[in-house]
Design a protein around this motif. Structure first.
Motif, PDB file in Angstrom:
ATOM      1  N   ILE A 177      62.271 -49.405  25.800  1.00 44.96           N
ATOM      2  CA  ILE A 177      62.737 -50.454  26.714  1.00 44.96           C
ATOM      3  C   ILE A 177      64.218 -50.270  27.015  1.00 44.96           C
ATOM      4  N   ALA A 178      65.019 -50.021  25.981  1.00 45.12           N
ATOM      5  CA  ALA A 178      66.460 -49.839  26.161  1.00 45.12           C
ATOM      6  C   ALA A 178      66.769 -48.655  27.063  1.00 45.12           C
ATOM      7  N   ASN A 212      64.809 -47.466  29.474  1.00 44.00           N
ATOM      8  CA  ASN A 212      64.184 -47.507  30.799  1.00 44.00           C
ATOM      9  C   ASN A 212      64.394 -48.806  31.579  1.00 44.00           C
ATOM     10  N   ILE A 213      64.998 -49.796  30.953  1.00 41.13           N
ATOM     11  CA  ILE A 213      65.247 -51.067  31.635  1.00 41.13           C
ATOM     12  C   ILE A 213      66.742 -51.260  31.810  1.00 41.13           C
ATOM     13  N   ASP A 214      67.152 -51.626  33.006  1.00 43.54           N
ATOM     14  CA  ASP A 214      68.571 -51.864  33.305  1.00 43.54           C
ATOM     15  C   ASP A 214      68.909 -53.321  32.991  1.00 43.54           C
ATOM     16  N   PHE A 215      69.573 -53.554  31.858  1.00 36.15           N
ATOM     17  CA  PHE A 215      69.902 -54.906  31.450  1.00 36.15           C
ATOM     18  C   PHE A 215      71.197 -55.417  32.079  1.00 36.15           C
ATOM     19  N   HIS A 217      65.948 -59.719  20.514  1.00 33.61           N
ATOM     20  CA  HIS A 217      66.571 -58.411  20.257  1.00 33.61           C
ATOM     21  C   HIS A 217      67.526 -58.033  21.381  1.00 33.61           C
ATOM     22  N   PHE A 218      67.112 -58.306  22.619  1.00 32.50           N
ATOM     23  CA  PHE A 218      67.934 -57.927  23.769  1.00 32.50           C
ATOM     24  C   PHE A 218      68.800 -59.067  24.280  1.00 32.50           C
TER      25      PHE A 218
END
Length: 332
Positions: free
Chosen positions: A175-176, A178-181, A204-205
């Motif tokens: 997730i970290a 491939n996902i733009d936070f 967590h995020f």
């Protein structure tokens, strides 16, 4: 009768080995690469009347006496289940010291309770078959992953040991990556059955959560009402432990997007899409990407591998770490 194996004399000096069922070769290879344990081939034959023949490719009757063997299987059908039972039983007969059964995907996990009179609790009867494998030497240890309900682990009874491992760290890393936070992101569910897992990922995020309420029948899944939570302008990351028909994921995705979300990514532990038609249905859907593990052999379908929509993560290191700890092997 002489038998030629693919193992060298040097490999036979190992104390730990791996075998696998017909459909779990991909996973056995990955675990072997991490641990360095040799894979012993199993000869399979199927006769015209449907009977199956198996032979563990060892040079001598005593080749595995006092050795540890890891049995790798993705139990996606009854044939795989029977192979685990038959191979496990023979390994006990061959004098192995301990048998560790790596079963990241356990079929029938959604049939863990009876709702109507006379319904067979198929998950429990499946586990009983596994518990019936002879438990000689130091016994049998079953390693499973992200069970549909936590109570399933307590179905294992008698002299066996069982533990549930988690794909959480593997999925969090994917997730970290491939996902733009930097854009608004929240975690969501496909239904109300996984609120704690959704909350775990959200915590967590450091982001918010949303939920979908649905009803289910044998024939179909119906999403009811609007999502619970503010989804407008957000990238929704749906988590579900298992998908087979992808119906819940796709309908939840549509519900989020229809209520103002800008993008939906699905995160799934067990990607068990039934066939190529279902894979194509996911590809054609409004889901942006699917992040999943390789716990289920169907994650290895050509249609999945060829599509850029799917990101498949390897859970072998999770099992390898626990196997090494259980066999008291501290070598990195």
């Amino acid at each position: 009768m002489s038998l030629t194996t693919t193992l060298s004399a040097e490999q036979w000096q190992h104390d730990h080995f791996i075998v696998h069922t017909s459909k779990a070769g991909y996973l056995a290879q990955s675990i072997s690469a991490v641990l360095g344990y040799p894979i012993i081939p199993i000869i399979h034959k199927k006769f015209s009347d449907g009977e199956c023949y198996y032979r563990i490719a060892i040079p001598e009757r005593t080749s595995l006496v006092g050795r540890d063997v890891v049995v790798v299987s993705s139990i996606v059908d009854d044939q795989e289940l029977l192979e685990v039972v038959r191979i496990g039983g023979e390994l006990a007969e061959l004098g192995t010291k301990r048998r560790i059964f790596v079963i990241p995907y356990l079929m029938y996990s959604t049939m863990e309770r009876a709702v109507h009179p006379g319904e067979v609790v198929t998950c429990k009867s499946t586990v009983r078959m596994l518990c019936g494998i002879p438990s000689s030497g130091l016994g049998n240890l079953f390693m499973l992953m992200d069970l549909h309900t936590s109570g399933i682990i307590h179905y294992f009874e008698g002299t066996v040991q069982a533990m549930e491992l988690y794909a959480e760290s593997t999925l969090e890393q994917a997730i970290a990556e491939n996902i733009d936070f930097s854009e608004p992101v929240i975690f969501g569910s496909a239904d109300l059955g996984r609120p704690l897992w959704v909350e775990t990922f959200a915590n967590h995020f450091g982001v918010g959560i949303a939920f979908i309420r649905k009803s289910r029948s044998f024939e179909d899944t119906h999403v009811i009402g609007e999502p619970i939570g503010d989804v407008k302008g957000k990238h929704i990351v749906i988590y579900d432990d298992l998908t087979r028909s992808a119906g819940s994921l796709i309908k939840a995705c549509n519900a989020y997007l229809d209520n103002g979300a800008v993008k939906v990514t699905a995160v799934v532990t067990h990607l068990s899409l039934i066939d190529d038609d279902v894979v194509q249905k996911v590809i054609d859907s409004r889901i942006d990407r699917v992040i999943a593990t390789n716990s289920n052999v169907r994650s290895q379908m050509d249609a999945v591998k060829k599509s850029k929509k799917f990101i498949i993560c390897d859970i072998s290191p999770v099992f390898a770490k626990q196997i090494r700890a259980c066999l008291n092997n501290n070598n990195d």
